[in-house]
Design a protein around this motif. Structure first.
Motif, PDB file in Angstrom:
ATOM      1  N   GLN A 223      41.927  47.252  44.536  1.00 18.20           N
ATOM      2  CA  GLN A 223      42.507  47.747  43.552  1.00 18.20           C
ATOM      3  C   GLN A 223      44.138  48.013  43.451  1.00 18.20           C
ATOM      4  N   LYS A 226      45.445  44.372  43.005  1.00 18.13           N
ATOM      5  CA  LYS A 226      45.409  44.206  41.219  1.00 18.13           C
ATOM      6  C   LYS A 226      46.184  45.336  40.490  1.00 18.13           C
ATOM      7  N   TRP A 231      48.187  37.971  41.046  1.00 15.84           N
ATOM      8  CA  TRP A 231      47.446  38.092  42.453  1.00 15.84           C
ATOM      9  C   TRP A 231      46.431  37.185  41.889  1.00 15.84           C
ATOM     10  N   GLN A 232      46.392  36.880  41.079  1.00 19.75           N
ATOM     11  CA  GLN A 232      45.294  36.165  41.277  1.00 19.75           C
ATOM     12  C   GLN A 232      45.669  34.801  41.653  1.00 19.75           C
ATOM     13  N   ALA A 242      37.020  38.544  42.811  1.00 16.35           N
ATOM     14  CA  ALA A 242      37.148  38.206  40.992  1.00 16.35           C
ATOM     15  C   ALA A 242      35.825  37.370  41.094  1.00 16.35           C
ATOM     16  N   TYR A 249      34.555  42.940  45.117  1.00 16.99           N
ATOM     17  CA  TYR A 249      35.431  42.865  45.756  1.00 16.99           C
ATOM     18  C   TYR A 249      35.316  42.089  47.085  1.00 16.99           C
TER      19      TYR A 249
END
Length: 331
Positions: A223, A226, A231-232, A242, A249
């Motif tokens: 969390q 995120k 972040w991805q 994800a 997670y």
């Protein structure tokens, strides 16, 4: 002396792992005037199961097979072997066989010849969802009047499935192997059946996220990640988890150590899935030489990895180095 078995409508074959399901199914059928034979309920005191089972199958008109991971794969246990033996007896005695499938376990090669020719009822993820169809199918096989589909079945108390470490989990679109479980077996954590390709934790020489230091719960660390912009695109290991779904997670170090401890049972389950389908289908066992990224950040340059060889933590692994990822999820 072995007692003589009277005639029954249905013989219920099941794995001990599914006894809660079997008991509820048996109760529901008998509430609809379908007489069932089920161990251990119908075994008199002092009589061994193996002395009765064949006679009980012969004395029953319908053979109900509770098809699940536990009834198909034994891993050295005699439980699944009994299920297979019972099925073969029912087949040889030309009994009406109904397979009540309570999970999506791939069909075992040894059982395909029999089960492909029997009545199949897909009853997952909610095994109670096909109770009406089950009653209708059995009554039809017995030559009894069929209960109209619009007629509600008598209510049955809700029962949650009980899990233990090493069990195959397949509910609500999530599949994995249980590696942690609560005392009552109703809640726990699963590890994904697949692992990633070798990848980095994140882009090199980026500032610390801060707060990714929970060693017991990777969900907390996830969390924090995120909340980081883009972040991805920067946190490769987290993004891979994800992509499996919202509830997956990157595990913390203690979660990876729990996976290492449960590794023999996890690998037995995954190997059985691979063997049953004659293809890995993306599934991977936990190899001794694998290192897995944790979600725990050590400093600006390093994050922690855990070895599947000895369960040791390496806190000085460069974030732009390469390691494997295995996602976890709670249930």
């Amino acid at each position: 002396m072995i007692p003589k078995i009277m005639n029954y409508d249905v013989f219920i074959s099941y794995s001990s792992k599914d006894i809660e399901v079997a008991l509820i199914v048996c109760k529901m059928l008998e509430e609809h005037d379908i007489k069932c034979w089920m161990a251990p309920i119908n075994i008199p005191s002092g009589v061994e199961y193996e002395d009765l089972v064949v006679d009980a199958i012969i004395a029953s008109k319908v053979f109900l097979f509770i098809y699940s991971f536990g009834s198909v794969y034994s891993f050295g246990s005699v439980n699944s072997d009994w299920c297979k033996m019972e099925l073969k007896v029912a087949f040889s005695e030309k009994k009406t066989i109904i397979s009540y499938n309570i999970d999506t376990t791939p069909m075992n090669r040894d059982m395909k010849m029999i089960l492909n020719k029997c009545h199949l009822l897909e009853a997952y993820p909610d095994y109670k969802s096909q109770f009406t169809s089950l009653v209708e199918t059995i009554n039809s096989s017995l030559g009894k009047s069929v209960v109209p589909s619009s007629t509600p079945l008598k209510s049955t108390p809700s029962e949650e499935k009980i899990y233990k470490i090493g069990d195959f989990y397949d509910e609500k679109g999530k599949k994995g192997v249980v590696f942690e479980v609560s005392a009552d077996g109703k809640h726990g954590k699963i590890v994904s059946l697949i692992k990633s390709r070798l990848m980095s934790w994140r882009l090199y020489d980026k500032p610390m996220v801060g707060g990714c230091d929970d060693k017991r719960d990777g969900y907390v660390n996830m969390q924090k990640i995120k909340k980081t912009p883009k972040w991805q695109e920067e946190f490769f290991a987290f993004a891979w988890c994800a992509n499996l779904g919202e509830e997956w997670y990157l595990p913390a170090t203690e979660e990876l150590k729990s996976i290492y401890i449960a590794k023999p049972k996890i690998n037995s389950t995954i190997s059985a899935i691979i063997n049953s389908t004659l293809s890995a289908n993306g599934c991977n066992i936990l190899d001794d030489y694998d290192y897995y990224w944790s979600s725990v950040e050590e400093n600006v340059y390093c994050s922690c990895v855990v070895s599947m060889n000895d369960g040791c933590i390496n806190a000085n692994f460069a974030k732009d180095g390469i390691s494997y990822v295995r996602a976890v999820s709670a249930f």
